[in-house]
Design an enzyme around this catalytic site. Sequence first.
Site, mmCIF file in Angstrom:
data_model
loop_
_atom_site.group_PDB
_atom_site.id
_atom_site.type_symbol
_atom_site.label_atom_id
_atom_site.label_comp_id
_atom_site.label_asym_id
_atom_site.label_seq_id
_atom_site.Cartn_x
_atom_site.Cartn_y
_atom_site.Cartn_z
ATOM 1 N N ASN A 11 0.869 -1.180 0.000
ATOM 2 C CA ASN A 11 0.000 0.000 0.000
ATOM 3 C C ASN A 11 0.904 1.229 0.000
ATOM 4 O OD1 ASN A 11 -1.778 2.058 0.485
ATOM 5 N ND2 ASN A 11 -2.407 1.359 2.517
ATOM 6 N N TRP A 12 1.003 1.866 -1.156
ATOM 7 C CA TRP A 12 1.909 3.022 -1.265
ATOM 8 C C TRP A 12 1.337 4.265 -0.596
ATOM 9 C CZ3 TRP A 12 4.692 3.395 -6.714
ATOM 10 C CH2 TRP A 12 5.586 2.319 -6.841
ATOM 11 N N LYS A 13 0.047 4.222 -0.225
ATOM 12 C CA LYS A 13 -0.597 5.404 0.380
ATOM 13 C C LYS A 13 -0.360 6.617 -0.531
ATOM 14 C CE LYS A 13 -0.181 3.158 4.814
ATOM 15 N NZ LYS A 13 -0.056 3.256 6.264
ATOM 16 N N HIS A 97 -9.482 1.203 5.080
ATOM 17 C CA HIS A 97 -8.208 1.397 5.781
ATOM 18 C C HIS A 97 -8.431 2.337 6.966
ATOM 19 C CE1 HIS A 97 -4.092 2.539 6.644
ATOM 20 N NE2 HIS A 97 -3.723 1.465 5.970
ATOM 21 N N GLU A 99 -6.798 4.721 7.998
ATOM 22 C CA GLU A 99 -6.559 6.126 7.675
ATOM 23 C C GLU A 99 -7.785 6.756 7.022
ATOM 24 O OE1 GLU A 99 -2.871 5.517 5.601
ATOM 25 O OE2 GLU A 99 -1.931 4.962 7.504
ATOM 26 N N GLU A 167 -5.171 -4.775 10.715
ATOM 27 C CA GLU A 167 -4.149 -3.739 10.875
ATOM 28 C C GLU A 167 -4.405 -2.980 12.171
ATOM 29 O OE1 GLU A 167 -2.281 -2.678 6.796
ATOM 30 O OE2 GLU A 167 -3.900 -1.293 7.208
ATOM 31 N N GLY A 173 2.855 2.301 10.753
ATOM 32 C CA GLY A 173 3.839 3.364 10.584
ATOM 33 C C GLY A 173 4.592 3.717 11.850
ATOM 34 N N SER A 212 3.660 -2.171 10.284
ATOM 35 C CA SER A 212 5.112 -2.256 10.507
ATOM 36 C C SER A 212 5.709 -3.605 10.116
ATOM 37 C CB SER A 212 5.453 -1.904 11.959
ATOM 38 O OG SER A 212 5.056 -0.572 12.253
ATOM 39 N N GLY A 233 2.896 -1.171 4.233
ATOM 40 C CA GLY A 233 2.930 0.239 3.909
ATOM 41 C C GLY A 233 4.334 0.692 3.552
ATOM 42 N N GLY A 234 5.010 1.323 4.513
ATOM 43 C CA GLY A 234 6.316 1.940 4.258
ATOM 44 C C GLY A 234 7.315 1.034 3.557
HETATM 45 P P1 13P Z 1 3.178 0.370 7.613
HETATM 46 O O1 13P Z 1 3.654 -0.939 7.001
HETATM 47 O O2 13P Z 1 3.911 1.558 7.091
HETATM 48 O O3 13P Z 1 3.094 0.277 9.100
HETATM 49 O O4 13P Z 1 1.657 0.573 7.093
HETATM 50 C C1 13P Z 1 0.749 -0.467 7.207
HETATM 51 C C2 13P Z 1 -0.462 -0.123 6.462
HETATM 52 O O5 13P Z 1 -1.215 0.759 6.838
HETATM 53 C C3 13P Z 1 -0.736 -0.854 5.210
HETATM 54 O O6 13P Z 1 -2.019 -0.604 4.735
#
Ligand code: 13P
Length: 249
Positions: A11-13, A97, A99, A167, A173, A212, A233-234
């Site tokens: 997920n590149w956000k 998600h 977010e 999640e 993050g 993470s 994510g990251g």
């Molecule tokens: P991180 O891997 O950066 O913690 O993000 C997880 C995430 O929200 C994937 O959708």
Amino acid sequence: MTAPRPLIAGNWKMNGLELALDEARAVAAAVDARPPAARVALCPPATLVHRMAEALGGACVEVGGQDCRAEASGAFTGDIAAEMLADAGATLVILGHSERRAGYGESDALVAAKAQAALRAGLEPIVCVGETLAEREAGRTLSVVAGQVRGSLPAELAGKAFAVAYEPVWAIGTGLTPSLMQIEEVHVAIRGELTGMFGAYGAGVPILYGGSVKPSNAVEILAIPDVGGALVGGASLKAADFLGIVEAA
Ligand code: 13P
């Protein structure tokens, strides 16, 4: 029933300009050269969905969106329909998600409507659930997550390709991850909800873990029973890190 292949989705956000497609190409080249045990997907921002799908055309890496609107078209300035994502070359879409739940007040009912839209457009939804730190500290993790699963997954998903992603909000993050036992406990609870809702079909629905995930912890997380992949994510922004997770599956 044989277990489905694990799914490792990035997920590149809100990250990535055109240059970032080089990372996607590097992932695709490695996956095509040495096919991994897992299915692999990348979910870039909407502006890159079409270009990534074209750049990876024919490769084994799937492309997904990060959200969609429930309606197929209309006067919804700034929004994107599931049909548009499919038209651009996406085959999956992340929904609900945290977010978006936190930042846009998305309710379980809205997420369920979006999942129906995804099915209508032929997209595979990845529906996210997870507790906040306050909910965990109040001992409410399992009831919160179970409620999100029941409320966010419409009955129409029965027999269709979809995944659930657990999640924990506090692990996203932050570099923090739950213990392996805590992850297993929640995944077992989600599995119970899925079999309650979808019968035997629910026993095979992949439950991804997200929060993470990195190459250094992926092996132990992906070995937990009922963890059917990862939503990353990251660590999905750099091909080398993401491939380290893909290879752990
Ligand atoms: P991180 O891997 O950066 O913690 O993000 C997880 C995430 O929200 C994937 O959708």
